[in-house]
Design a protein around this motif. Structure first.
Motif, PDB file in Angstrom:
ATOM      1  N   HIS A  49       4.683  -1.302   3.118  1.00 25.89           N
ATOM      2  CA  HIS A  49       5.465  -0.959   4.299  1.00 25.89           C
ATOM      3  C   HIS A  49       6.263  -2.184   4.710  1.00 25.89           C
ATOM      4  N   CYS A  97       6.744  -4.683   7.218  1.00 26.13           N
ATOM      5  CA  CYS A  97       5.762  -5.081   8.219  1.00 26.13           C
ATOM      6  C   CYS A  97       6.401  -5.817   9.396  1.00 26.13           C
ATOM      7  N   CYS A 117      -2.980  -2.253   8.206  1.00 28.05           N
ATOM      8  CA  CYS A 117      -2.319  -3.541   8.043  1.00 28.05           C
ATOM      9  C   CYS A 117      -2.907  -4.512   9.060  1.00 28.05           C
ATOM     10  N   CYS A 146       0.316  -5.920  11.547  1.00 28.67           N
ATOM     11  CA  CYS A 146       1.050  -5.129  12.538  1.00 28.67           C
ATOM     12  C   CYS A 146       0.236  -3.968  13.090  1.00 28.67           C
TER      13      CYS A 146
HETATM   14 ZN    ZN Z   1       2.141  -4.450   8.705  1.00 31.33          ZN
END
Ligand code: ZN
Length: 103
Positions: free
Chosen positions: A34, A36, A14, A17
């Motif tokens: 997910h 985030c 990602c 994050c």
């Molecule tokens: Zn994330």
């Protein structure tokens, strides 16, 4: 000559994050999501390793009325998460929710 042991996998990351994940190979159109922490706690896609892109949250612009809209942890209403790659955009839309009352 030795045998090759193939241990195929797919790495995901990602850009917001820093979350990373590793799975078995997935079909080309498969997606992973997910919650985030780098994108106001919204449901955001994980990106296949090696794919350069930008993932941004799109704030809802119109009047909310009585609809219920996904909110980020900053309290703002977000209608979508946009993934921008070099050749196309993907949009994960959070539809407004209807509310019903059962009697
Ligand atoms: Zn994330």
């Amino acid at each position: 000559m030795g045998a090759f042991l193939l241990d195929a996998y797919q790495d995901w990351y990602c850009p917001n994050c820093g979350l990373e994940d590793r799975t078995r190979p997935q079909p080309p159109n498969a997606s992973r999501y997910h919650s985030c922490s780098g994108l106001h706690g919204l449901n955001a896609p994980l990106i296949r390793a090696g794919v350069r892109c930008k993932v941004t949250a799109e704030e809802r612009q119109d009047y909310l009325g009585t609809e219920i809209q996904a909110r980020g942890d900053d309290g703002r209403q977000y209608m979508a998460v946009r993934t921008t790659t070099d050749d196309h955009d993907d949009l994960l839309v959070f539809a407004g929710l209807a509310r019903a009352e059962l009697r």
